[in-house]
Scaffold this active site. Structure first.
Site, PDB file in Angstrom:
ATOM      1  N   HIS A   1       0.854  -1.193   0.000  1.00  0.00           N
ATOM      2  CA  HIS A   1       0.000   0.000   0.000  1.00  0.00           C
ATOM      3  C   HIS A   1       0.888   1.240   0.000  1.00  0.00           C
ATOM      4  O   HIS A   1       1.835   1.323   0.778  1.00  0.00           O
ATOM      5  CB  HIS A   1      -0.891  -0.010   1.246  1.00  0.00           C
ATOM      6  CG  HIS A   1      -1.977   1.012   1.206  1.00  0.00           C
ATOM      7  ND1 HIS A   1      -1.752   2.342   1.469  1.00  0.00           N
ATOM      8  CD2 HIS A   1      -3.289   0.905   0.900  1.00  0.00           C
ATOM      9  CE1 HIS A   1      -2.902   2.999   1.342  1.00  0.00           C
ATOM     10  NE2 HIS A   1      -3.843   2.160   0.998  1.00  0.00           N
TER      11      HIS A   1
ATOM     12  N   CYS B   1      -3.621   2.738  -4.769  1.00  0.00           N
ATOM     13  CA  CYS B   1      -4.563   3.500  -3.954  1.00  0.00           C
ATOM     14  C   CYS B   1      -4.573   4.952  -4.455  1.00  0.00           C
ATOM     15  O   CYS B   1      -3.593   5.680  -4.264  1.00  0.00           O
ATOM     16  CB  CYS B   1      -4.167   3.434  -2.484  1.00  0.00           C
ATOM     17  SG  CYS B   1      -5.230   4.452  -1.449  1.00  0.00           S
TER      18      CYS B   1
ATOM     19  N   HIS C   1      -7.633   0.492  -4.704  1.00  0.00           N
ATOM     20  CA  HIS C   1      -8.470   1.292  -3.802  1.00  0.00           C
ATOM     21  C   HIS C   1      -8.834   2.554  -4.566  1.00  0.00           C
ATOM     22  O   HIS C   1      -7.939   3.304  -4.949  1.00  0.00           O
ATOM     23  CB  HIS C   1      -7.671   1.760  -2.578  1.00  0.00           C
ATOM     24  CG  HIS C   1      -7.320   0.688  -1.612  1.00  0.00           C
ATOM     25  ND1 HIS C   1      -6.572   0.940  -0.483  1.00  0.00           N
ATOM     26  CD2 HIS C   1      -7.645  -0.618  -1.568  1.00  0.00           C
ATOM     27  CE1 HIS C   1      -6.432  -0.179   0.207  1.00  0.00           C
ATOM     28  NE2 HIS C   1      -7.063  -1.147  -0.429  1.00  0.00           N
TER      29      HIS C   1
ATOM     30  N   ASP D   1     -12.903   3.167  -1.737  1.00  0.00           N
ATOM     31  CA  ASP D   1     -12.154   3.461  -0.516  1.00  0.00           C
ATOM     32  C   ASP D   1     -12.973   4.425   0.321  1.00  0.00           C
ATOM     33  O   ASP D   1     -14.141   4.658   0.026  1.00  0.00           O
ATOM     34  CB  ASP D   1     -10.780   4.023  -0.906  1.00  0.00           C
ATOM     35  CG  ASP D   1      -9.733   3.752   0.150  1.00  0.00           C
ATOM     36  OD1 ASP D   1     -10.074   3.185   1.195  1.00  0.00           O
ATOM     37  OD2 ASP D   1      -8.562   4.109  -0.080  1.00  0.00           O
ATOM     38  N   HIS D   2     -12.352   4.972   1.334  1.00  0.00           N
ATOM     39  CA  HIS D   2     -13.042   5.848   2.285  1.00  0.00           C
ATOM     40  C   HIS D   2     -14.279   6.528   1.693  1.00  0.00           C
ATOM     41  O   HIS D   2     -14.183   7.264   0.708  1.00  0.00           O
ATOM     42  CB  HIS D   2     -12.099   6.953   2.760  1.00  0.00           C
ATOM     43  CG  HIS D   2     -10.897   6.402   3.447  1.00  0.00           C
ATOM     44  ND1 HIS D   2      -9.918   7.207   3.952  1.00  0.00           N
ATOM     45  CD2 HIS D   2     -10.521   5.135   3.726  1.00  0.00           C
ATOM     46  CE1 HIS D   2      -8.990   6.456   4.499  1.00  0.00           C
ATOM     47  NE2 HIS D   2      -9.334   5.191   4.370  1.00  0.00           N
TER      48      HIS D   2
ATOM     49  N   TYR E   1     -15.402   4.289   6.708  1.00  0.00           N
ATOM     50  CA  TYR E   1     -15.813   2.905   6.449  1.00  0.00           C
ATOM     51  C   TYR E   1     -17.271   2.624   6.789  1.00  0.00           C
ATOM     52  O   TYR E   1     -17.609   1.555   7.268  1.00  0.00           O
ATOM     53  CB  TYR E   1     -14.868   1.930   7.167  1.00  0.00           C
ATOM     54  CG  TYR E   1     -13.516   1.893   6.499  1.00  0.00           C
ATOM     55  CD1 TYR E   1     -13.328   1.178   5.316  1.00  0.00           C
ATOM     56  CD2 TYR E   1     -12.432   2.602   7.011  1.00  0.00           C
ATOM     57  CE1 TYR E   1     -12.099   1.161   4.682  1.00  0.00           C
ATOM     58  CE2 TYR E   1     -11.194   2.593   6.376  1.00  0.00           C
ATOM     59  CZ  TYR E   1     -11.039   1.860   5.211  1.00  0.00           C
ATOM     60  OH  TYR E   1      -9.827   1.837   4.568  1.00  0.00           O
TER      61      TYR E   1
HETATM   62  C1  DNO Z   1      -6.708   3.224   5.391  1.00  0.00           C
HETATM   63  C2  DNO Z   1      -6.151   2.082   4.673  1.00  0.00           C
HETATM   64  C3  DNO Z   1      -4.793   1.688   5.206  1.00  0.00           C
HETATM   65  C4  DNO Z   1      -4.321   0.399   4.537  1.00  0.00           C
HETATM   66  C5  DNO Z   1      -2.961  -0.053   5.019  1.00  0.00           C
HETATM   67  C6  DNO Z   1      -2.514  -1.291   4.284  1.00  0.00           C
HETATM   68  O1  DNO Z   1      -7.888   3.414   5.385  1.00  0.00           O
HETATM   69  O2  DNO Z   1      -6.117   2.288   3.305  1.00  0.00           O
HETATM   70  O3  DNO Z   1      -4.885   1.508   6.582  1.00  0.00           O
HETATM   71  O4  DNO Z   1      -5.238  -0.607   4.810  1.00  0.00           O
HETATM   72  O5  DNO Z   1      -2.013   0.936   4.838  1.00  0.00           O
HETATM   73  O6  DNO Z   1      -1.626  -2.007   5.071  1.00  0.00           O
END
Ligand code: DNO
Length: 360
Positions: free
Chosen positions: A207, A245, A272, A317-318, A331
Site C-alpha cells: 500500500h 490507492c 483502492h 475506498d473511504h 468505512y
Molecule cells: C486506510 C487504509 C490503510 C491500509 C494499510 C494497508 O484506510 O487504506 O490503513 O489498509 O495501509 O496495510
C-alpha cells in the site's frame, strides 16, 4: 476486476456481511484478523473460521488487508527474523485456505495520517481531511488524542491504542534510519517471503504511503511512480506487486494517476479507488467518488485500470459519513455502496464501448 468491500470482522465492523451482500456486484470482501498484532502468527484454524463465516453469508474472501509488518522488520533489527518467520507461516496458512492476495504497508510508525476525521462538507456530510499546518503544529504523541474523539467508538486501522502507546519509543528507534535503510529492509523482507508467495501463488500488494510524503520526519518511500518502479525492479517477481490507492498516491498532485497505473501493468494486484478535493496542495479532504465532487478524473483512472487488463480485487475506498450513519470514519456502508455502484457503472460503460469498437 472484481468489486469488493472492506470488512473488519463481526467484532469490529458496524457494517454486516448481510448488508454487503446486497450491494450490486459485490460478491467478495477484503478482510483481516483485525485483533492480531503485527508480527503475530495467524493459524490456519483462525483463517478457516473467518472464511467459513464469510462464506456462510454468501460471500467470499478476495484478499487480506492487512497482514501488518512488525516495526522491527522495517527497522532492520536482528529480532526481525522471528517476525518474518511468523509472516511466512501466516502466508503459508493463507495459501492453504486458498487466499491469494495480501495488502500490507511499509510505513514507519504511522499507517495513514489524517488531521480531521469529521470535516463538514457543504452538503452536511463529514469526511476525513488533512492539512500540513495541523501536522506541523503537533508532536507525534498528540496525534491520536487530537483525532480520537471522532472515531465513533471504533478502532481505526493503523491507530490501534496498543500500537500508539509506544509512539515515543518508536520515534527514538527510527532516529537515524534513512530512506535508503528502509529500501534495504524492504528488500530483505521481500526476498525472504517470495519463495512462499511463489509456492502458494500469493500476490503481495504494498500500500502506498498516505500522504505520499514524510510526516514527522519519518522516512517514507512508497510515494511516486519512480519509487514504485524501483521497488518492482528491486525484487522482480510478479508476486511483488502494488495496491493502487488513488487517495494515497493522489495526495501528491504531481503524481499522474492514470500514468502510474499504466506503468505498473501486471503488477497491480489490488485497487483502492477514492476521490480527494484539494483546497491547496497540502489541504485536502476526501470527497464522494464522483469525479465532479473532487479533484480526480475517475473515468480516466478506471479506464487506465481497464486498459492494462486489471482483473484483481478493487474496492471503493473511504466514503463520506452520510444519512446519519455512525461508523468507523471512512468505512460506513452508505457512501461506499454508492462508490461501488459508481465504479461498476464506469467499468461497464468502458467495457461495452471497447467491445463495440472492436466489433465494428
Ligand atoms: C486506510 C487504509 C490503510 C491500509 C494499510 C494497508 O484506510 O487504506 O490503513 O489498509 O495501509 O496495510
Amino acid at each position: 476486476m472484481q468489486m469488493t468491500l472492506r470488512w473488519y470482522g463481526s467484532k469490529y465492523d458496524t457494517v454486516t456481511l448481510e448488508q454487503i451482500r446486497q450491494i450490486p456486484g459485490v460478491h467478495n470482501v477484503i478482510t483481516t484478523l483485525y485483533g492480531k498484532q503485527a508480527g503475530e502468527l495467524w493459524t490456519q484454524e483462525e483463517i478457516h473460521a473467518l472464511k467459513q463465516e464469510v462464506e456462510a453469508a454468501g460471500l467470499g474472501i478476495a484478499g487480506i488487508e492487512s497482514v501488518n509488518v512488525h516495526e522491527d522488520i522495517k527497522l532492520g533489527l536482528p529480532s526481525r527474523d522471528q517476525y518474518i518467520d511468523n509472516y511466512i507461516k501466516t502466508l503459508e496458512n493463507l495459501g492453504k485456505e486458498d487466499i491469494h492476495m495480501v495488502c500490507y504497508n511499509f510505513m514507519p510508525v504511522f499507517d495513514w495520517t489524517r488531521t480531521e476525521l469529521a470535516r463538514k462538507r457543504p452538503d452536511g456530510s463529514t469526511v476525513l481531511a488533512y492539512t500540513q499546518e495541523a501536522v506541523d503544529a503537533l508532536v507525534p504523541e498528540e496525534m491520536f488524542s487530537s483525532i480520537s474523539g471522532d472515531m465513533n467508538g471504533t478502532v481505526m486501522p493503523g491507530w490501534e491504542p496498543e500500537r500508539l502507546a509506544h509512539v515515543k519509543e518508536l520515534f527514538e528507534k527510527y532516529k537515524g534510519v534513512t530512506e535508503e535503510d528502509l529500501w534495504t529492509n524492504l528488500k530483505y523482507f521481500l526476498e525472504r517471503i517470495m519463495p512462499v508467495c511463489n509456492q502458494y501463488d500469493i500476490k503481495m500488494a504494498i500500500h502506498p504511503d498516505d500522504p505520499a510524503w514524510s510526516v514527522f520526519g519519518l522516512p517514507r518511500i512508497i510515494t511516486c511512480k519512480e519509487n514504485l518502479l524501483r521497488m518492482m525492479d528491486m525484487v522482480d517477481d510478479v508476486h511483488n506487486g502494488v495496491t493502487l490507492c488513488t487517495g494515497s498516491l493522489g495526495t501528491n498532485l504531481e503524481n499522474d494517476l492514470p500514468d502510474i497505473i499504466r506503468s505498473l501493468k501486471g503488477r497491480i494486484h489490488f485497487a483502492h479507488v477514492r476521490n480527494l478535493k484539494f483546497h491547496s496542495p497540502t489541504n485536502f479532504e476526501e470527497a464522494a467518488h464522483l469525479s465532479s465532487d473532487g479533484s480526480f478524473d475517475m473515468y480516466e483512472i478506471v479506464k487506465a485500470l481497464y486498459d492494462i487488463g486489471f482483473d484483481g480485487p478493487i474496492r471503493p475506498d473511504h466514503g463520506r459519513m452520510i444519512w446519519g450513519e455512525k461508523a468507523m470514519p471512512g468505512y460506513g456502508l452508505y457512501d461506499r455502496a454508492l462508490g461501488a455502484t459508481y465504479i461498476n457503472g464506469l467499468w461497464e460503460a468502458i467495457e461495452k464501448n471497447d467491445l463495440r469498437s472492436r466489433n465494428k
